[in-house]
Design an enzyme around this catalytic site. Structure first.
Site, PDB file in Angstrom:
ATOM      1  N   SER A 144      -2.946  -7.665   3.255  1.00 37.36           N
ATOM      2  CA  SER A 144      -3.136  -7.461   4.698  1.00 37.36           C
ATOM      3  C   SER A 144      -3.537  -8.780   5.352  1.00 37.36           C
ATOM      4  O   SER A 144      -3.127  -9.088   6.478  1.00 37.36           O
ATOM      5  CB  SER A 144      -4.229  -6.424   4.952  1.00 37.36           C
ATOM      6  OG  SER A 144      -3.889  -5.201   4.375  1.00 37.36           O
ATOM      7  N   LYS A 161     -18.118  -5.806   8.241  1.00 36.25           N
ATOM      8  CA  LYS A 161     -16.909  -6.598   8.489  1.00 36.25           C
ATOM      9  C   LYS A 161     -16.362  -6.284   9.873  1.00 36.25           C
ATOM     10  O   LYS A 161     -16.552  -5.181  10.380  1.00 36.25           O
ATOM     11  CB  LYS A 161     -15.825  -6.221   7.467  1.00 36.25           C
ATOM     12  CG  LYS A 161     -15.957  -6.940   6.148  1.00 36.25           C
ATOM     13  CD  LYS A 161     -14.662  -6.705   5.374  1.00 36.25           C
ATOM     14  CE  LYS A 161     -14.730  -7.231   3.959  1.00 36.25           C
ATOM     15  NZ  LYS A 161     -13.572  -6.812   3.170  1.00 36.25           N
ATOM     16  N   HIS A 185       0.842  -1.206   0.000  1.00 36.77           N
ATOM     17  CA  HIS A 185       0.000   0.000   0.000  1.00 36.77           C
ATOM     18  C   HIS A 185       0.879   1.259   0.000  1.00 36.77           C
ATOM     19  O   HIS A 185       0.614   2.212  -0.721  1.00 36.77           O
ATOM     20  CB  HIS A 185      -0.875   0.060   1.268  1.00 36.77           C
ATOM     21  CG  HIS A 185      -1.930  -0.986   1.379  1.00 36.77           C
ATOM     22  ND1 HIS A 185      -2.096  -1.755   2.501  1.00 36.77           N
ATOM     23  CD2 HIS A 185      -2.896  -1.382   0.514  1.00 36.77           C
ATOM     24  CE1 HIS A 185      -3.124  -2.571   2.338  1.00 36.77           C
ATOM     25  NE2 HIS A 185      -3.623  -2.381   1.129  1.00 36.77           N
ATOM     26  N   ARG A 233      -2.077  -6.085  -8.233  1.00 44.07           N
ATOM     27  CA  ARG A 233      -0.958  -6.978  -7.918  1.00 44.07           C
ATOM     28  C   ARG A 233      -0.769  -8.028  -8.994  1.00 44.07           C
ATOM     29  O   ARG A 233       0.310  -8.219  -9.522  1.00 44.07           O
ATOM     30  CB  ARG A 233      -1.198  -7.675  -6.572  1.00 44.07           C
ATOM     31  CG  ARG A 233      -1.007  -6.759  -5.382  1.00 44.07           C
ATOM     32  CD  ARG A 233      -1.518  -7.394  -4.133  1.00 44.07           C
ATOM     33  NE  ARG A 233      -2.935  -7.716  -4.257  1.00 44.07           N
ATOM     34  CZ  ARG A 233      -3.694  -8.154  -3.280  1.00 44.07           C
ATOM     35  NH1 ARG A 233      -3.171  -8.352  -2.097  1.00 44.07           N
ATOM     36  NH2 ARG A 233      -4.973  -8.402  -3.463  1.00 44.07           N
TER      37      ARG A 233
HETATM   38  O1  PNS Z   1      -8.656  -2.699   0.315  1.00 45.56           O
HETATM   39  P1  PNS Z   1      -9.902  -3.259  -0.289  1.00 45.56           P
HETATM   40  O2  PNS Z   1     -10.696  -3.983   0.767  1.00 45.56           O
HETATM   41  O3  PNS Z   1      -9.631  -4.104  -1.495  1.00 45.56           O
HETATM   42  O4  PNS Z   1     -10.775  -2.008  -0.775  1.00 45.56           O
HETATM   43  C1  PNS Z   1     -12.029  -2.181  -1.359  1.00 45.56           C
HETATM   44  C2  PNS Z   1     -12.772  -0.836  -1.461  1.00 45.56           C
HETATM   45  C3  PNS Z   1     -12.818  -0.139  -0.125  1.00 45.56           C
HETATM   46  C4  PNS Z   1     -12.073   0.078  -2.439  1.00 45.56           C
HETATM   47  C5  PNS Z   1     -14.197  -1.143  -1.997  1.00 45.56           C
HETATM   48  O5  PNS Z   1     -14.758  -2.177  -1.256  1.00 45.56           O
HETATM   49  C6  PNS Z   1     -15.108   0.079  -1.937  1.00 45.56           C
HETATM   50  O6  PNS Z   1     -14.944   1.017  -2.687  1.00 45.56           O
HETATM   51  N1  PNS Z   1     -16.056   0.040  -0.997  1.00 45.56           N
HETATM   52  C7  PNS Z   1     -16.979   1.117  -0.757  1.00 45.56           C
HETATM   53  C8  PNS Z   1     -18.354   0.762  -1.311  1.00 45.56           C
HETATM   54  C9  PNS Z   1     -18.396   0.990  -2.803  1.00 45.56           C
HETATM   55  O7  PNS Z   1     -18.142   2.083  -3.286  1.00 45.56           O
HETATM   56  N2  PNS Z   1     -18.755  -0.053  -3.549  1.00 45.56           N
HETATM   57  C10 PNS Z   1     -18.934   0.041  -4.969  1.00 45.56           C
HETATM   58  C11 PNS Z   1     -17.784  -0.460  -5.740  1.00 45.56           C
HETATM   59  S1  PNS Z   1     -18.385  -1.649  -6.867  1.00 45.56           S
END
Ligand code: PNS
Length: 168
Positions: free
Chosen positions: A128, A41, A17, A90
């Site tokens: 993570s 979560k 990150h 990645r």
């Molecule tokens: O680090 P991560 O868990 O891969 O991040 C995922 C994240 C936070 C970018 C994604 O889950 C997100 O944007 N969540 C907020 C809800 C949202 O906007 N969902 C629509 C995307 S399809």
């Protein structure tokens, strides 16, 4: 002002990150690292802890701001008056999910573009989740996370072990 948002769970922030943060911060005037508060979560670290760790490890990057958010990423991006979402890629396994997310976001917010940075090969395997797994089994995580973060993870592991001992 060219502003981007790098959203994620950051539970906790890894060196992968951090690499994306540094490289994307160099491309924009301001980068907002946005920590998702997801009530569905149960993260290892609270929202405050995740924000604090990110602030600590990015304190030497002047154009980085760390904030927590709930709800849709695109709504937060609009609120920040940013035009870009940053995500790290990645491996091919990330691609399908990331593409789906970027395309959904683009339909919801046509004015916002997602920029993908390929993760440094050194961190291509890193997540993570695996860092936490290694720490739970007392493995060495010094190659995966900044030192200050490693300390916090081991503290959590110890706390969990104490809780389990008390329960048994
Ligand atoms: O680090 P991560 O868990 O891969 O991040 C995922 C994240 C936070 C970018 C994604 O889950 C997100 O944007 N969540 C907020 C809800 C949202 O906007 N969902 C629509 C995307 S399809």
């Amino acid at each position: 002002m060219r502003r981007a948002v790098y959203p994620g769970s950051f539970d906790p922030v890894t060196l992968g990150h951090l690499d994306i943060i540094r490289r994307s911060a160099a491309l924009v005037d301001e980068l907002i690292v946005a920590v998702l508060v997801n009530r569905a979560k149960t993260p290892l670290f609270s929202e405050e802890e995740r924000v604090k760790m990110l602030m600590e490890v990015t304190k030497d990057v002047p154009n980085v701001r760390v904030e927590a958010f709930t709800g849709l990423s695109v709504d937060f991006v609009k609120k920040c008056e940013a035009k870009f979402i940053v995500r790290g890629l990645r491996a091919i396994t990330d691609f399908e999910y990331e593409l789906q997310m970027a395309q959904t976001n683009r339909i919801m917010a046509p004015g916002i573009d997602t920029i993908f940075l390929t993760t440094n090969l050194e961190y291509a395997y890193l997540s993570s989740t695996t860092v936490k797994e290694v720490a739970f089994y007392h493995g060495d995580i010094s190659h995966f996370v900044p030192e200050s973060v490693a300390e916090k993870i081991y503290e959590k592991v110890q706390m969990r072990e104490k809780c389990h001992e008390q329960q048994n």
